[in-house]
Design a protein around this motif. Sequence first.
Motif: not given
Lengths: 291, 275
Positions: A108-111, B5-17
């Motif tokens: 996310i940082n690099s992005l 798990w919740r954290r990983a899902v949240l991070e994944g969602a943020l990354l996708c957005l």
Amino acid sequence: MRSGSSAVEVKGLGGGTVRFLPLFLLLPAVAFILVMYIYPFALSIVRSFTDESGGLSLVNYYKAVSLYGRDILFSIQVAILGTLISTVLSLALASYIRLSDSRMARLINSLSRLGIFLPYVVVAQMMRSFLAPHGLLNVLLANMGLVDIDSPLQLFNIRGLTFGFLWKETPFITFIVLSGLQVIDDTYIEAARSVGARTRHIILRILLPMIKPTIAIAVVLTFCTIVSTFTLPYMIVAGNPTTVTVDIAHRVTYFGDYRVASALGVFLYLIVGVMAVYYLRRTVREEVYGY
Amino acid sequence: MGTKWRRAVLEGALLCLLFFVIFGPISSLVIWSIAIRWYWPHVLPQEIGLAYWKQALGLQRDWAIAAVSIWGAFGTSMLVALVATALVMTMAIPAGYALARYRVPLKALILLLFLMPKAFPQQPIFVNLLPTFTRWGLAGTVQGVILIHILVCLIFGVWITTSAFKAIPQELEEAARSVGATRWRTFWKVLLPLAAPGLLVSTVFVFITSLTEFTGTFFIGLPFVTTLPMLLYSSSGYNMQFASVIAIVLLIPSLLFMVLIQRVFRPEYMGGIAG
């Protein structure tokens, strides 16, 4: 003897020629800025108070306000909106990246840094194609059933403009804020955690307050950039209202009217006024006196 | 385990957005640059091909494809950027050296000069230079555009150069001076090689800023000086494909620069901010 005197000279304390050497080295750059920046800056203020016959007058300001008053408010509105949203997003993003050590956070940082150096002319063209009524965003939303095919989102207005500014400025603030956060020692965070502080509290009560001056500078520079940018609104805002920078271009290219354009320019100076002065004072003070 | 798990899902969602927001507009450019026919409301073009790229790069000439060769504008852009960068660095290196190494009289005032163009809008400056440039015969000429680019780039050159010199410990120069090296020799043989990476960052940053400069060129250069950003602007209204091709050409150097200098770039380079 000789070595002693030259060590003093290196620090610039020697007499005679050495005292003027730094000024001599600075002369070309300073002269250039004086002629090409300060002179037209002063000219823009003088012109704004001059009427057709060359006399002192407020007629340009009267015209500027009556013709473009709404756009002056629009520029202020866009600048506040863009600065506010991008600051909130950046603070959240930078805090998250600082506190997380997962691989996803690094990605996310690099992005988030990708867009920092993209020029506004490219961002403008990107937004022009992405946000168009039949552009990629509307195509995707329509196919997901989120937007009516016959009335796609109209984004060539304050919404699209703000989105464009967010796209470009959020990475910038994130970069500056994160650089500040990374200087803070981990022990502060560990100490807070060990007494049971929640992540939210660590961010809001410890990390962000420690770098307040850095955040202030990033916010001020973003505000000034948004007010000053001509390219993005010129290329993506359709019709009225639009920004003062676009009005200045119209005034000059269609009417050859440098006086009202200069009055509008002075309005731009006033909009950034307090913020610009804060930035100048702080940076100069830090450089010269070191605090 | 639950919170992890919740954290990983949240991070994944943020990354996708983030991925969508950042790459959405970029991919819009890429798709348009290869779209031959693209009808609303289809997600992807009906016909794709490299016709616009080929025509823009001068590899073909087809009346049916609304694009011209970009080499002319590319040449103008390169000429302006190379000359402007050379002149900016010629002024910025001595200035940066003085600011980093000497007690400069009137330092606050001089710093103010180098910071003001960043704090206040530059567009009124370009507008007010235009009548003067017209009188001097510089409006609509390459020389005029070069002068404007120097104005836009000079402050960045001075900031980055100053901070590049400041990053080098002064003891090495003092050692060289104490064994009898002249000021000039010390600068040339000790400081300059050590500061070279920082100066390179400064040079490349100035070059890219000039290459992509829009507003100053718009007022001083149009309609006679066509740099790549001007060509992009003039085609952007009616020709999505050709404009997208030019936008990608202009996007490449900035992206490359970002990837290459990630580690050495510091915040003070962008705002004249100390520390």
